[in-house]
Write a protein that holds these residues in place. Sequence first.
Motif, PDB file in Angstrom:
ATOM      1  N   LEU A 199       0.805  -1.218   0.000  1.00 49.09           N
ATOM      2  CA  LEU A 199       0.000   0.000   0.000  1.00 49.09           C
ATOM      3  C   LEU A 199       0.844   1.276   0.000  1.00 49.09           C
ATOM      4  O   LEU A 199       0.551   2.213  -0.756  1.00 49.09           O
ATOM      5  CB  LEU A 199      -0.968   0.006   1.186  1.00 49.09           C
ATOM      6  CG  LEU A 199      -1.978   1.160   1.220  1.00 49.09           C
ATOM      7  CD1 LEU A 199      -2.788   1.205  -0.072  1.00 49.09           C
ATOM      8  CD2 LEU A 199      -2.913   1.028   2.426  1.00 49.09           C
ATOM      9  N   ILE A 206       0.520   4.158  -3.076  1.00 48.31           N
ATOM     10  CA  ILE A 206       0.072   5.533  -2.843  1.00 48.31           C
ATOM     11  C   ILE A 206       1.262   6.404  -2.447  1.00 48.31           C
ATOM     12  O   ILE A 206       1.775   6.280  -1.329  1.00 48.31           O
ATOM     13  CB  ILE A 206      -0.997   5.585  -1.739  1.00 48.31           C
ATOM     14  CG1 ILE A 206      -2.136   4.621  -2.068  1.00 48.31           C
ATOM     15  CG2 ILE A 206      -1.519   6.999  -1.570  1.00 48.31           C
ATOM     16  CD1 ILE A 206      -3.167   4.504  -0.976  1.00 48.31           C
ATOM     17  N   ILE A 220      -8.200   9.654  -0.251  1.00 45.62           N
ATOM     18  CA  ILE A 220      -8.155   8.616  -1.265  1.00 45.62           C
ATOM     19  C   ILE A 220      -9.239   7.590  -0.990  1.00 45.62           C
ATOM     20  O   ILE A 220      -9.659   7.390   0.147  1.00 45.62           O
ATOM     21  CB  ILE A 220      -6.778   7.912  -1.302  1.00 45.62           C
ATOM     22  CG1 ILE A 220      -6.484   7.231   0.033  1.00 45.62           C
ATOM     23  CG2 ILE A 220      -5.678   8.885  -1.665  1.00 45.62           C
ATOM     24  CD1 ILE A 220      -5.259   6.345  -0.002  1.00 45.62           C
ATOM     25  N   THR A 221      -9.696   6.950  -2.064  1.00 49.71           N
ATOM     26  CA  THR A 221     -10.709   5.902  -1.957  1.00 49.71           C
ATOM     27  C   THR A 221     -10.169   4.639  -2.608  1.00 49.71           C
ATOM     28  O   THR A 221      -9.715   4.675  -3.756  1.00 49.71           O
ATOM     29  CB  THR A 221     -12.022   6.314  -2.640  1.00 49.71           C
ATOM     30  OG1 THR A 221     -12.497   7.540  -2.052  1.00 49.71           O
ATOM     31  CG2 THR A 221     -13.084   5.241  -2.461  1.00 49.71           C
ATOM     32  N   ILE A 222     -10.204   3.535  -1.872  1.00 51.19           N
ATOM     33  CA  ILE A 222      -9.698   2.253  -2.357  1.00 51.19           C
ATOM     34  C   ILE A 222     -10.870   1.296  -2.557  1.00 51.19           C
ATOM     35  O   ILE A 222     -11.730   1.166  -1.683  1.00 51.19           O
ATOM     36  CB  ILE A 222      -8.701   1.634  -1.358  1.00 51.19           C
ATOM     37  CG1 ILE A 222      -7.568   2.626  -1.049  1.00 51.19           C
ATOM     38  CG2 ILE A 222      -8.126   0.336  -1.901  1.00 51.19           C
ATOM     39  CD1 ILE A 222      -6.640   2.155   0.054  1.00 51.19           C
ATOM     40  N   CYS A 275     -11.799  -2.571  -3.049  1.00 55.38           N
ATOM     41  CA  CYS A 275     -11.215  -3.896  -2.814  1.00 55.38           C
ATOM     42  C   CYS A 275     -12.127  -4.995  -3.344  1.00 55.38           C
ATOM     43  O   CYS A 275     -13.255  -5.143  -2.860  1.00 55.38           O
ATOM     44  CB  CYS A 275     -10.961  -4.106  -1.330  1.00 55.38           C
ATOM     45  SG  CYS A 275      -9.710  -3.002  -0.642  1.00 55.38           S
ATOM     46  N   GLN A 293      -3.357  -0.153  -8.943  1.00 54.17           N
ATOM     47  CA  GLN A 293      -3.421   1.317  -9.017  1.00 54.17           C
ATOM     48  C   GLN A 293      -4.773   1.776  -9.565  1.00 54.17           C
ATOM     49  O   GLN A 293      -5.294   2.819  -9.159  1.00 54.17           O
ATOM     50  CB  GLN A 293      -2.306   1.852  -9.911  1.00 54.17           C
ATOM     51  CG  GLN A 293      -0.912   1.774  -9.320  1.00 54.17           C
ATOM     52  CD  GLN A 293       0.124   2.330 -10.274  1.00 54.17           C
ATOM     53  OE1 GLN A 293       0.191   1.938 -11.446  1.00 54.17           O
ATOM     54  NE2 GLN A 293       0.924   3.267  -9.790  1.00 54.17           N
ATOM     55  N   ILE A 345      -7.609   2.582  -7.055  1.00 59.67           N
ATOM     56  CA  ILE A 345      -7.431   3.644  -6.066  1.00 59.67           C
ATOM     57  C   ILE A 345      -7.692   4.992  -6.731  1.00 59.67           C
ATOM     58  O   ILE A 345      -7.072   5.329  -7.740  1.00 59.67           O
ATOM     59  CB  ILE A 345      -6.012   3.624  -5.472  1.00 59.67           C
ATOM     60  CG1 ILE A 345      -5.725   2.265  -4.831  1.00 59.67           C
ATOM     61  CG2 ILE A 345      -5.846   4.742  -4.449  1.00 59.67           C
ATOM     62  CD1 ILE A 345      -4.329   2.132  -4.276  1.00 59.67           C
ATOM     63  N   THR A 400      -7.962   7.899 -11.420  1.00 62.78           N
ATOM     64  CA  THR A 400      -7.322   6.886 -10.584  1.00 62.78           C
ATOM     65  C   THR A 400      -5.827   7.156 -10.522  1.00 62.78           C
ATOM     66  O   THR A 400      -5.318   8.065 -11.176  1.00 62.78           O
ATOM     67  CB  THR A 400      -7.556   5.467 -11.150  1.00 62.78           C
ATOM     68  OG1 THR A 400      -6.811   5.314 -12.379  1.00 62.78           O
ATOM     69  CG2 THR A 400      -9.028   5.226 -11.421  1.00 62.78           C
ATOM     70  N   VAL A 428      -8.731   8.123   4.370  1.00 64.46           N
ATOM     71  CA  VAL A 428      -8.730   6.925   3.530  1.00 64.46           C
ATOM     72  C   VAL A 428     -10.093   6.254   3.654  1.00 64.46           C
ATOM     73  O   VAL A 428     -10.567   6.002   4.760  1.00 64.46           O
ATOM     74  CB  VAL A 428      -7.630   5.930   3.948  1.00 64.46           C
ATOM     75  CG1 VAL A 428      -7.702   4.675   3.085  1.00 64.46           C
ATOM     76  CG2 VAL A 428      -6.249   6.570   3.834  1.00 64.46           C
ATOM     77  N   VAL A 453     -12.346   2.923   2.232  1.00 65.39           N
ATOM     78  CA  VAL A 453     -12.238   1.626   1.571  1.00 65.39           C
ATOM     79  C   VAL A 453     -13.636   1.045   1.381  1.00 65.39           C
ATOM     80  O   VAL A 453     -14.392   0.906   2.345  1.00 65.39           O
ATOM     81  CB  VAL A 453     -11.369   0.646   2.390  1.00 65.39           C
ATOM     82  CG1 VAL A 453     -11.279  -0.696   1.660  1.00 65.39           C
ATOM     83  CG2 VAL A 453      -9.972   1.224   2.613  1.00 65.39           C
TER      84      VAL A 453
END
Length: 258
Positions: free
Chosen positions: A62, A66, A76-78, A80, A100, A103, A125, A162, A164
């Motif tokens: 990670l 980033i 940031i937005t992840i 998954c 990548q 994200i 992204t 962050v 997720v």
Amino acid sequence: MASKLSLAFLLLVFLSILPRPTISTAAQETNHHDHGLNVGMISSVLSNKGYIAMSLILEQILPTLIPSEVTHNTTITIFCPLDKAFLSSKHPQPPFTLLQYHIAPLRLDREALQSSLPYESMVDTLLPHHPLVVTTTPHHSDHASINGVKVTDWDIYNNGHVIVHGVEDFFDPAFQTLLYPWYDGRVTKNEIESSTGKDSNTELGRLSWVKEVMEQKFFLVMAVLVFAGSCISLACLRRWNRQYGGYAHRKPNDGILV
């Protein structure tokens, strides 16, 4: 059990070939932590929610995915994918660039993806020239999706810096490349329309309409096929009875002169 063992094996192979994080000092690790990138906490929360594969991957890379300047300046937005996405033949070992692509250097909370961002909005992204596309339709706002992939879990982790979310599968960059090629900045929408002689919006609308009709009519089509199969079977049975049914009712000496 076999699927879990396969997943574990694939993850071990994948993690063994990943580049190691460039963070080498405690000061750098603290710097990421101060700006919301608490890798250990993110990994732990994902693991507890059942996202084992992404938990292991993000724990390893990670900070490499980033850059520190990104966490300094923005939320940031992840996204998954579920563990089952890793068991497919398409992405058993997702490349670094695909990670990548999951994200976004933006604050994309539930409200933004369900109602604030219009249908077909472009989302940048960390993979250059490869944005995501919001595919949440107004009449299905309770089923938010990106690149046609449904969001399954909201705010698995959210500390204000962050965010997720869980998604049911990997995002395919080809979705944007094929349907929205002008989003990556390499070609304009007018150039595409002038070269093809077609309105892009019209073509995309037609594709969306066909897809929606097919989804809604799937069970009807299956019912028609079953009915047609039954009719064919009955017709064959009647024909068989006409040809051979009479023999079953004859006595052993029928037709024999004594």
